[in-house]
Motif scaffolding. Structure first.
Motif, short mmCIF file in Angstrom:
data_model
loop_
_atom_site.label_atom_id
_atom_site.label_comp_id
_atom_site.label_asym_id
_atom_site.label_seq_id
_atom_site.Cartn_x
_atom_site.Cartn_y
_atom_site.Cartn_z
N ARG A 274 -9.18 -7.50 67.06
CA ARG A 274 -9.48 -7.98 65.70
C ARG A 274 -8.41 -8.98 65.22
O ARG A 274 -8.74 -9.98 64.60
N ASP A 278 -9.04 -12.80 64.26
CA ASP A 278 -8.60 -13.29 62.95
C ASP A 278 -7.83 -14.60 63.10
O ASP A 278 -8.10 -15.57 62.39
N CYS A 281 -10.29 -17.40 64.23
CA CYS A 281 -11.26 -17.81 63.20
C CYS A 281 -10.57 -18.48 62.02
O CYS A 281 -11.12 -19.42 61.43
N ARG A 282 -9.37 -18.03 61.67
CA ARG A 282 -8.63 -18.71 60.61
C ARG A 282 -8.30 -20.14 61.02
O ARG A 282 -8.37 -21.06 60.21
N GLY A 285 -11.39 -22.16 60.58
CA GLY A 285 -11.62 -22.40 59.16
C GLY A 285 -10.67 -23.43 58.58
O GLY A 285 -11.07 -24.27 57.76
N ASN A 289 -11.63 -27.38 57.31
CA ASN A 289 -11.60 -27.52 55.86
C ASN A 289 -10.38 -28.22 55.27
O ASN A 289 -10.47 -28.74 54.16
N CYS B 281 -9.59 -26.28 49.67
CA CYS B 281 -10.46 -26.26 50.85
C CYS B 281 -9.94 -25.33 51.94
O CYS B 281 -10.71 -24.68 52.63
N ARG B 282 -8.60 -25.24 52.08
CA ARG B 282 -8.05 -24.28 53.04
C ARG B 282 -8.41 -22.85 52.62
O ARG B 282 -8.71 -22.01 53.47
N VAL B 284 -11.04 -21.93 50.96
CA VAL B 284 -12.46 -21.75 51.29
C VAL B 284 -12.60 -21.45 52.78
O VAL B 284 -13.26 -20.48 53.19
N GLY B 285 -11.93 -22.26 53.61
CA GLY B 285 -12.02 -22.09 55.06
C GLY B 285 -11.49 -20.74 55.51
O GLY B 285 -12.06 -20.11 56.41
N THR B 286 -10.43 -20.28 54.88
CA THR B 286 -9.85 -18.99 55.25
C THR B 286 -10.78 -17.85 54.84
O THR B 286 -11.06 -16.95 55.63
N ASN B 289 -13.77 -17.48 57.05
CA ASN B 289 -13.57 -17.30 58.48
C ASN B 289 -12.67 -16.14 58.89
O ASN B 289 -12.79 -15.67 60.02
N ALA B 290 -11.75 -15.72 58.01
CA ALA B 290 -10.78 -14.70 58.43
C ALA B 290 -11.49 -13.41 58.84
O ALA B 290 -12.59 -13.11 58.38
N ARG B 291 -10.84 -12.68 59.72
CA ARG B 291 -11.38 -11.38 60.20
C ARG B 291 -10.54 -10.22 59.70
O ARG B 291 -10.89 -9.06 59.90
N ALA B 352 -12.30 -8.65 54.83
CA ALA B 352 -12.59 -9.99 55.36
C ALA B 352 -14.10 -10.12 55.60
O ALA B 352 -14.69 -11.16 55.31
N ARG B 356 -16.65 -12.89 53.82
CA ARG B 356 -17.57 -13.76 54.57
C ARG B 356 -19.01 -13.54 54.12
O ARG B 356 -19.77 -14.49 53.98
#
Lengths: 368, 368
Positions: A274, A278, A281-282, A285, A289, B281-282, B284-286, B289-291, B352, B356
């Motif tokens: 995980r 994470d 995927c971060r 993202g 962005n 925007c970062r 938003v992207g985080t 996408n974060a897990r 997370a 999402r």
């Protein structure tokens, strides 16, 4: 050919060695073998007059012209006038060629008679009047020492048909710096080792490599920093071993590192899946962005995405796209593409825009 | 009503005061007015016997039953058995009500005879046997002190039809702690001040508020940390001023802070637009996408997205969705929704996932 013309040409494509394929391409970015040669009867570069340096370029140009493997190669001199307001930094054009791995840091920083030869989608190139008269390299995608060695050996033989090399039966090829005497060869492999970095196993990796007389360096060779978890592993000794022995030793050491990295990745997947997802995927993202991004951060984020692609955690991307962004987001690339010199903030903005364009959803369907 | 039943009910919705609308909703999350009251003839809570505390609850229950504005309110006692293995922490159910802003930190931490009344989509609620016998609050979306005061004044009058309050002609309403004597009122406004934080202007803001006898605190009131750039501004004095005067003073101070924040946002837009876009925007992207994500990071990322929505940099989101995530991603909400107690790592994963789900592309079309 004018250097500006060459650069215009290069900007439209990317070195074939950055295709992201080849053996072990999940861990090995590329393989490089270079040979250092000097022309018999001419003083080494640092002791040569301007006239003699021009002579080096003309002699090499003739040899390249007669080499079948180098047919159609671009040759251009690097006489690039410095911007008046920017005496401190090398001209953008030389910085670009450095980012492209076509010239060395020393050559990028230096004015004076020098030239490059570029061939086969940048997989074969030659620096003229770097530290030695002739420094030829072959770059291959993935882990391919044997093949890369065979290719450069062919080019070397062909040039030798026209040019007589400085050679001593006792020492082998003579070079400007004693560390290259003998084979004049350096075999190096660019490895992506994010798991070793995360698990803090880089120091022991360095120790093991040093014990086998290999050097571990950053992406741009001697004196360059490690960015994006990329490490260049190369042989140190050029004397007292045959070319084949050097290739064999380097191959063995790199195989050990690859297997270490694979094992550490497996452990991370097993125990920290995980957390790994994470990070990957971060990074995705952020790259898709962000509106501002420095080179170093970009390399680090791309490192996670690259690992993600290998572990099937970021299946939308290809290693080829990641490699492309790694090269095209470098400062000189950004500026030459934009057509002008810009300050760091604007570069960071252009870099973030480029990342979104290459990795973003819309462009994905067309580009990747 | 059983507390579990109430929570099941609350889990399905969200307080109407979190709608993200109302005056100045770009900067003001919500407005709250609370009144502290005690029942005449019964000792203050900390000196009361269990029997007398039960008496408080029964008396209040009867009054609530006869109040037209509170018709259909849920009343439930907070007798929640503690898990044997978890003596240190309050039961999840009380933690949940705290996250929901329905009970105080003190009440969440404490066993003993206490109860809550919840009405009107959580915009009206009453704690029974907190520090005082009766602590009623009205919450409104946006900046609406006048309206909120009028609503709670109505509830107060209605309860007073049935319950006789402890009241002194000289001091006003008597309360367990002298700091509440008089009006027993606290008016507070929850402000989102990311520009003040970024421009490091919070210390001067605190000074100004203190000079006007206002306190500035974190999101969960006294003793709570500032998270997500949210600040609660409230009156300090309850004595020597009428309710209307307190409302007026608080209103004036909050208006000043709002105009400061708006001005700082304008300056940032003018001078650092790209940097601001990058942060938004970062975030938003985080979030998309974060897990894994902790509560504090979530609040900080949401703070940037919220600012982005106000500045039209993140048009895909609504403040209502951001508010919802802010509440539903709190630890007890996460666990009660998941149906079980889980450790921090799993909570971070669930948080997370929730971010999402609420902000991600697919769900956007359905939910927002």
């Amino acid at each position: 050919m004018e250097v500006k013309e060459l650069i215009g040409h290069l900007l439209g494509g990317l070195g074939s060695w950055l295709a992201g394929d080849g053996p072990e391409s999940g861990i090995v970015l590329s393989t490089r073998v270079r040979l250092a040669r000097n022309i018999a009867g001419l003083p080494f570069w640092h002791r040569a007059t301007r006239e003699q340096r021009r002579n080096v370029i003309e002699t090499a140009r003739a040899a390249v012209g007669r080499s079948p493997s180098l047919g159609g190669a671009s040759i251009c001199t690097l006489e690039i006038p410095r911007e008046v307001e920017d005496k401190e930094r090398p001209p953008l054009e030389r910085q670009f060629l450095l980012e492209r791995h076509l010239i060395s840091r020393e050559m990028a920083a230096r004015d004076g008679e020098s030239a490059i030869v570029v061939h086969s989608g940048e997989s074969v190139s030659i620096m003229l009047n770097e530290e030695d008269h002739i420094r030829m390299q072959v770059l291959g995608s993935g882990f391919c020492l044997e093949d890369t060695w065979r290719r450069i050996d062919g080019v070397d033989d062909e040039l030798n048909q026209t040019v007589e090399y400085a050679f001593s039966p006792r020492w082998g090829y003579l070079t400007a710096c004693p560390t290259n005497v003998g084979t004049g060869m350096r075999a190096s492999v660019m490895l992506h080792l994010p798991a070793q970095v995360t698990a803090k196993r880089v120091p022991s990796l360095l120790q093991n490599a040093a014990r086998s007389n290999c050097a571990v360096r950053g992406m741009y060779g001697e004196g360059s920093n490690v960015v994006g978890d990329f490490f260049q592993v190369s042989n140190q000794a050029t004397l007292g071993q045959s070319e084949e022995e050097i290739i064999e030793t380097t191959d063995r050491i790199v195989r050990d590192i690859i297997s270490e990295e694979m094992q550490t990745r497996e452990e991370m997947l097993k125990h920290n899946r995980r957390q790994l997802e994470d990070r990957v995927c971060r990074a995705v993202g952020t790259l898709e962005n962000a509106r501002l991004m420095g080179t170093e951060e970009l390399m680090q984020q791309l490192s996670w995405v690259r690992l993600g692609v290998c572990l099937r955690m970021a299946p939308r991307y290809s290693i080829a796209t990641i490699n492309r962004l790694m090269i095209e987001a470098q400062p000189a690339h950004i500026q030459l593409r934009g057509g002008r010199t810009v300050g760091p903030l604007e570069r960071d903005a252009m870099r973030a825009d480029l990342a979104r364009a290459l990795l973003g959803k819309k462009e994905m369907q067309q580009d990747v």
